[in-house]
Write an enzyme that holds these catalytic residues in place. Structure first.
Site, PDB file in Angstrom:
ATOM      1  N   LYS A  12       0.751  -1.477   0.114  1.00  0.00           N
ATOM      2  CA  LYS A  12      -0.054  -0.054  -0.153  1.00  0.00           C
ATOM      3  C   LYS A  12       0.641   1.262   0.165  1.00  0.00           C
ATOM      4  O   LYS A  12       2.009   0.978   0.241  1.00  0.00           O
ATOM      5  CB  LYS A  12      -0.985  -0.084   1.274  1.00  0.00           C
ATOM      6  CG  LYS A  12      -2.168  -1.428   0.966  1.00  0.00           C
ATOM      7  CD  LYS A  12      -2.707  -1.151   0.005  1.00  0.00           C
ATOM      8  CE  LYS A  12      -4.070  -2.028  -0.156  1.00  0.00           C
ATOM      9  NZ  LYS A  12      -3.620  -3.308  -0.589  1.00  0.00           N
TER      10      LYS A  12
HETATM   11  C1  LIG Z   1      -9.967  -2.834  -1.685  1.00  0.00           C
HETATM   12  C2  LIG Z   1      -9.152  -3.538  -0.856  1.00  0.00           C
HETATM   13  N1  LIG Z   1      -9.801  -3.516   0.461  1.00  0.00           N
HETATM   14  C3  LIG Z   1      -9.622  -4.199   1.362  1.00  0.00           C
HETATM   15  C4  LIG Z   1      -8.148  -4.717   1.316  1.00  0.00           C
HETATM   16  C5  LIG Z   1      -7.592  -5.613   2.473  1.00  0.00           C
HETATM   17  O1  LIG Z   1      -6.616  -4.970   3.111  1.00  0.00           O
HETATM   18  P1  LIG Z   1      -5.853  -5.623   4.370  1.00  0.00           P
HETATM   19  O2  LIG Z   1      -4.787  -6.484   3.589  1.00  0.00           O
HETATM   20  O3  LIG Z   1      -5.076  -4.506   4.974  1.00  0.00           O
HETATM   21  O4  LIG Z   1      -6.915  -6.569   5.040  1.00  0.00           O
HETATM   22  C6  LIG Z   1      -7.595  -4.725   0.313  1.00  0.00           C
HETATM   23  C7  LIG Z   1      -6.117  -5.179   0.341  1.00  0.00           C
HETATM   24  O5  LIG Z   1      -5.487  -5.245  -0.781  1.00  0.00           O
HETATM   25  C8  LIG Z   1      -7.992  -3.985  -0.969  1.00  0.00           C
HETATM   26  O6  LIG Z   1      -7.394  -3.768  -2.109  1.00  0.00           O
END
Ligand SMILES: Cc1ncc(COP(=O)(O)O)c(C=O)c1O
Length: 404
Positions: free
Chosen positions: A202
């Site tokens: 990210k």
């Molecule tokens: C659009 C979206 N939502 C949620 C997530 C989940 O994030 P995390 O890995 O921090 O739980 C991601 C992860 O890539 C994502 O791209």
């Protein structure tokens, strides 16, 4: 027919990964300091990171969690989403956005997107039923959704908003940061929370991690309790001399808290975030300019009333101008040592969602057509300008070789 143009293949020596984090010496020193401090889980560094995050986003409450998924889950649970409820979200997202709705026993109602790859407010409106309780807008790629339209809809139907801002830390809508209070007039009285991701790829990272923001004090308090076993307030302090051994469990909560080791990374990543974003935007401009005249692909649509932080640079191939499909395009880029990815496989096409909820291909045609032709090019601060030029050259080479 394929034109057999003689275009020399560009040659990179090393593979360019699709994404890499930028971890500096300050982050490393802060993690070491945390390890030496004797306090490695939720503690003073999490508190510091939360207050810095509130200052950065202008969010009244920032609550650190161990992933964006955990943040979305905690927010929906605190807002009492459960069996019998419907939650509207775009199909063009990572599975986590929908999975958390299923975890709570509610039904994810997947809707289509517009040509800017963002959830369509018209599709949301069409999907609202008497069981609809919440909308989860996803700020795809680091650009805000059409929030005025979405908030107005939510306000008029008394719906909750839980924003998936996994890609969107630093992004703005009408000059206000995503996650802040008062993003739009209609947002003022909404029950609303926003979840961010600090996953490794990210715009800023804590390895794994996330943050929830909200303007609602009661909701913030409820989320803090829920994310730590449902233990009463400030349970994390119980091993310090300001804490107490006594706690009460007021709900069957989760284990979603962030560690101080992760927060140590976050504190410094946040300080460097605007610099990271500037570089992402500069490289995105290089791509935009280079590809503007290339008829085999379409560059991302950018809205002038939003600051796009380019977590992703997702292009759409004009497949009718090419003799190869998207997957072959990706393979050719890989042979030229360029890593890519696809964001996203629409949620409704995954076997679980097809089998459990009866979705099938054809249900959400715009997302499906975009999925068939979309690919994300590498874009991150650790790239050099030469890396960006190599990607451009490789794309041109494949385009010329396989132009119809
Ligand atoms: C659009 C979206 N939502 C949620 C997530 C989940 O994030 P995390 O890995 O921090 O739980 C991601 C992860 O890539 C994502 O791209």
């Amino acid at each position: 027919m394929e034109t057999m143009m003689e275009v020399e293949a560009p040659a990179r020596e090393q593979f360019l990964p699709f994404a890499l984090p930028s971890i500096g010496e300050e982050e490393i020193a802060e993690v070491v300091d945390t390890l030496r401090s004797g306090w490695v889980t939720t503690g003073p560094k999490v508190k510091r990171f939360e207050s810095q995050f509130s200052a950065y986003t202008s969010a009244p409450h920032s609550i650190a969690v161990n992933s964006c998924t955990a943040g979305l889950h905690t927010a929906l649970a605190a807002l009492r989403i459960g069996p019998g409820d419907e939650v509207i979200l775009p199909t063009f997202t990572f599975c986590a956005t929908a999975n958390v709705v299923v975890h709570l026993g509610a039904r994810p109602v997947l809707v289509d997107i517009g040509s800017d790859f963002q959830i369509s407010p018209e599709a949301i409106e069409r999907a609202i039923t008497s069981r609809t309780r919440a909308i989860m807008p996803v700020h795809y790629a680091g650009q805000a959704c059409d929030l005025d339209a979405i908030y107005t809809l939510a306000a008029s139907r008394d719906l909750i908003i839980v924003e998936d801002a996994a890609h969107a830390i630093g992004a703005t809508y009408h000059d206000r940061k995503i996650g802040s209070d008062g993003l739009a007039a209609a947002a003022i009285n909404l029950r609303r929370a926003t979840a961010f991701s600090f996953y490794a790829n990210k715009n800023m990272t804590t390895g794994e991690g996330g943050m929830i923001t909200t303007a609602n004090e009661d909701l913030a308090q409820e989320m803090r309790v829920l994310l730590l076993h449902g233990m009463s307030k400030d349970a994390w302090k119980r091993y310090t001399n300001s804490g107490s051994w006594f706690y009460e469990v007021v709900s069957a909560g989760y284990k979603n808290n962030m560690t101080d080791i992760a927060a140590a990374l976050g504190i410094h990543q946040l300080q460097r975030l605007d610099g990271f974003i500037e570089l992402r935007q500069r490289y995105a401009r290089m791509y935009d300019e280079a590809f503007a005249g290339l008829d085999v692909l379409e560059i991302p649509i950018k809205h002038s009333d939003r600051n796009h932080v380019y977590h992703l640079y997702a292009v759409r191939l004009n497949l009718d101008r090419l003799t190869i499909d998207r997957s072959e395009f990706i393979e050719e880029l890989k042979e030229l040592k360029i890593g890519t990815s696809v964001h996203f496989i629409p949620v409704h096409l995954h076997p679980f969602y097809r089998e459990r909820f009866g979705y099938q291909r054809g249900d959400l045609p715009q997302a499906e057509a975009i999925y068939d032709s979309v690919l994300s090019l590498p874009l991150y601060p650790n790239m050099s300008e030469q890396d960006v030029r190599d990607v451009i050259e490789a794309v041109y080479h494949i385009a010329e070789t396989h132009r119809r």
